[in-house]
Design an enzyme around this catalytic site. Sequence first.
Site, PDB file in Angstrom:
ATOM      1  N   ASN A 110       0.305   1.397   3.107  1.00 31.30           N
ATOM      2  CA  ASN A 110       1.108   0.850   4.266  1.00 31.30           C
ATOM      3  C   ASN A 110       2.361   1.824   4.712  1.00 31.30           C
ATOM      4  O   ASN A 110       2.832   1.571   5.877  1.00 31.30           O
ATOM      5  CB  ASN A 110       1.528  -0.604   4.385  1.00 31.30           C
ATOM      6  CG  ASN A 110       0.564  -1.602   4.036  1.00 31.30           C
ATOM      7  OD1 ASN A 110      -0.470  -1.368   4.661  1.00 31.30           O
ATOM      8  ND2 ASN A 110       0.508  -2.375   3.020  1.00 31.30           N
ATOM      9  N   ARG A 140       5.236  -0.365  11.082  1.00 30.37           N
ATOM     10  CA  ARG A 140       5.686  -1.767  10.383  1.00 30.37           C
ATOM     11  C   ARG A 140       7.235  -2.146  10.189  1.00 30.37           C
ATOM     12  O   ARG A 140       8.091  -1.264   9.874  1.00 30.37           O
ATOM     13  CB  ARG A 140       5.149  -1.432   9.039  1.00 30.37           C
ATOM     14  CG  ARG A 140       5.589  -0.507   8.160  1.00 30.37           C
ATOM     15  CD  ARG A 140       5.055  -0.407   6.635  1.00 30.37           C
ATOM     16  NE  ARG A 140       5.407  -1.557   5.745  1.00 30.37           N
ATOM     17  CZ  ARG A 140       5.196  -1.639   4.413  1.00 30.37           C
ATOM     18  NH1 ARG A 140       5.197  -0.407   3.876  1.00 30.37           N
ATOM     19  NH2 ARG A 140       5.134  -2.619   4.027  1.00 30.37           N
ATOM     20  N   TYR A 153      12.077  -0.860   7.733  1.00 23.98           N
ATOM     21  CA  TYR A 153      11.734   0.442   7.262  1.00 23.98           C
ATOM     22  C   TYR A 153      12.066   1.642   8.403  1.00 23.98           C
ATOM     23  O   TYR A 153      11.862   2.898   8.075  1.00 23.98           O
ATOM     24  CB  TYR A 153      10.106   0.743   7.284  1.00 23.98           C
ATOM     25  CG  TYR A 153       9.815  -0.168   6.146  1.00 23.98           C
ATOM     26  CD1 TYR A 153      10.212  -0.035   4.713  1.00 23.98           C
ATOM     27  CD2 TYR A 153       8.984  -1.395   6.393  1.00 23.98           C
ATOM     28  CE1 TYR A 153       9.815  -0.976   3.770  1.00 23.98           C
ATOM     29  CE2 TYR A 153       8.585  -2.523   5.225  1.00 23.98           C
ATOM     30  CZ  TYR A 153       8.893  -2.261   4.185  1.00 23.98           C
ATOM     31  OH  TYR A 153       8.524  -2.970   2.972  1.00 23.98           O
ATOM     32  N   ASN A 164       7.060   6.549  -3.919  1.00 29.02           N
ATOM     33  CA  ASN A 164       7.295   5.224  -3.348  1.00 29.02           C
ATOM     34  C   ASN A 164       5.885   4.502  -3.571  1.00 29.02           C
ATOM     35  O   ASN A 164       5.133   4.719  -2.777  1.00 29.02           O
ATOM     36  CB  ASN A 164       7.729   5.200  -1.948  1.00 29.02           C
ATOM     37  CG  ASN A 164       8.025   3.719  -1.328  1.00 29.02           C
ATOM     38  OD1 ASN A 164       7.780   2.799  -2.006  1.00 29.02           O
ATOM     39  ND2 ASN A 164       8.809   3.869  -0.178  1.00 29.02           N
ATOM     40  N   ALA A 175       3.864  -1.599  -2.096  1.00 26.08           N
ATOM     41  CA  ALA A 175       3.500  -3.019  -2.888  1.00 26.08           C
ATOM     42  C   ALA A 175       2.927  -2.635  -4.362  1.00 26.08           C
ATOM     43  O   ALA A 175       3.172  -3.792  -5.283  1.00 26.08           O
ATOM     44  CB  ALA A 175       2.342  -3.535  -1.978  1.00 26.08           C
ATOM     45  N   GLU A 182      11.509   6.946  -8.389  1.00 21.81           N
ATOM     46  CA  GLU A 182      11.138   5.861  -7.755  1.00 21.81           C
ATOM     47  C   GLU A 182      11.907   5.791  -6.556  1.00 21.81           C
ATOM     48  O   GLU A 182      13.066   5.651  -6.855  1.00 21.81           O
ATOM     49  CB  GLU A 182      11.042   4.564  -8.588  1.00 21.81           C
ATOM     50  CG  GLU A 182      10.191   3.350  -7.634  1.00 21.81           C
ATOM     51  CD  GLU A 182      10.103   2.206  -8.728  1.00 21.81           C
ATOM     52  OE1 GLU A 182       9.942   2.294  -9.941  1.00 21.81           O
ATOM     53  OE2 GLU A 182      10.316   1.099  -8.117  1.00 21.81           O
ATOM     54  N   ILE A 197      12.468   2.627   0.270  1.00 21.96           N
ATOM     55  CA  ILE A 197      13.127   2.832   1.776  1.00 21.96           C
ATOM     56  C   ILE A 197      14.114   1.679   2.173  1.00 21.96           C
ATOM     57  O   ILE A 197      15.220   1.814   2.353  1.00 21.96           O
ATOM     58  CB  ILE A 197      12.260   2.677   2.950  1.00 21.96           C
ATOM     59  CG1 ILE A 197      11.391   4.267   2.773  1.00 21.96           C
ATOM     60  CG2 ILE A 197      12.877   2.739   4.310  1.00 21.96           C
ATOM     61  CD1 ILE A 197      10.261   4.349   3.436  1.00 21.96           C
ATOM     62  N   ARG A 254      15.517  -8.814  -0.395  1.00 21.17           N
ATOM     63  CA  ARG A 254      14.391  -9.332  -0.120  1.00 21.17           C
ATOM     64  C   ARG A 254      13.692 -10.255  -1.048  1.00 21.17           C
ATOM     65  O   ARG A 254      14.557 -10.744  -1.919  1.00 21.17           O
ATOM     66  CB  ARG A 254      13.457  -8.029   0.219  1.00 21.17           C
ATOM     67  CG  ARG A 254      14.172  -7.195   1.355  1.00 21.17           C
ATOM     68  CD  ARG A 254      13.290  -6.008   1.729  1.00 21.17           C
ATOM     69  NE  ARG A 254      11.863  -6.482   2.316  1.00 21.17           N
ATOM     70  CZ  ARG A 254      10.964  -5.692   2.558  1.00 21.17           C
ATOM     71  NH1 ARG A 254      10.849  -4.734   2.201  1.00 21.17           N
ATOM     72  NH2 ARG A 254       9.685  -6.328   3.192  1.00 21.17           N
ATOM     73  N   ARG A 288       9.836  -8.854  -5.107  1.00 13.82           N
ATOM     74  CA  ARG A 288      10.036  -7.609  -4.693  1.00 13.82           C
ATOM     75  C   ARG A 288      10.938  -7.205  -5.696  1.00 13.82           C
ATOM     76  O   ARG A 288      11.513  -5.861  -5.716  1.00 13.82           O
ATOM     77  CB  ARG A 288      10.396  -7.208  -3.568  1.00 13.82           C
ATOM     78  CG  ARG A 288       9.443  -7.492  -2.357  1.00 13.82           C
ATOM     79  CD  ARG A 288       9.869  -7.099  -0.743  1.00 13.82           C
ATOM     80  NE  ARG A 288       9.040  -7.655   0.189  1.00 13.82           N
ATOM     81  CZ  ARG A 288       7.902  -7.125   0.321  1.00 13.82           C
ATOM     82  NH1 ARG A 288       7.231  -5.990   0.083  1.00 13.82           N
ATOM     83  NH2 ARG A 288       7.144  -7.735   1.588  1.00 13.82           N
TER      84      ARG A 288
END
Length: 143
Positions: free
Chosen positions: A10, A17, A22, A73, A76, A97, A100, A106, A110
């Site tokens: 994604n 999105r 983002y 990155n 998910a 790693e 963004i 969140r 996550r």
Amino acid sequence: MKILVINGPNLNLLGLREPQYYGSETYADLCEKIHAHAQKTGVEVAFFQSNHEGAIVDEIQAAYRVYDAIVINPAAYTHTSIAILDAFKSVKIPAVEVHISDLSKRESFRQFSYLRDYCLAVIIGHGTDGYCEAMDLLRERLG
Ligand code: DQA
């Protein structure tokens, strides 16, 4: 120094999105920004984006003895993929790693990353600048 930048599912839809997380830059804008930064700092950079876990595993395997480091990155797959972790453990390519958005603000699902402990560092919530920071960090540590 040769760095591969991998983006997971994604992230090809950046700009479209959830801009509240983002931002408005597209995936093409992101690659352009990273490319400009790489040129300025004398790094050779290549890009890979996929929505498929196995394709990302294949790309990490193919990076063996080709790239000095990887900025990833996993999107998910950060929160689900043992296969991506195992690919890194197999090829032992140093990695940073990047996320963004600010994951700490969140959902609880996550908060966990399978890859985190493998990576030299994790850069979270610095927007797309995080990718350039990751490249600088790898250059300082390995260059
Ligand atoms: C992300 C955060 C992940 O939780 C999410 O699934 C993504 C993007 C980030 O860059 O903030 O796709 O990795």
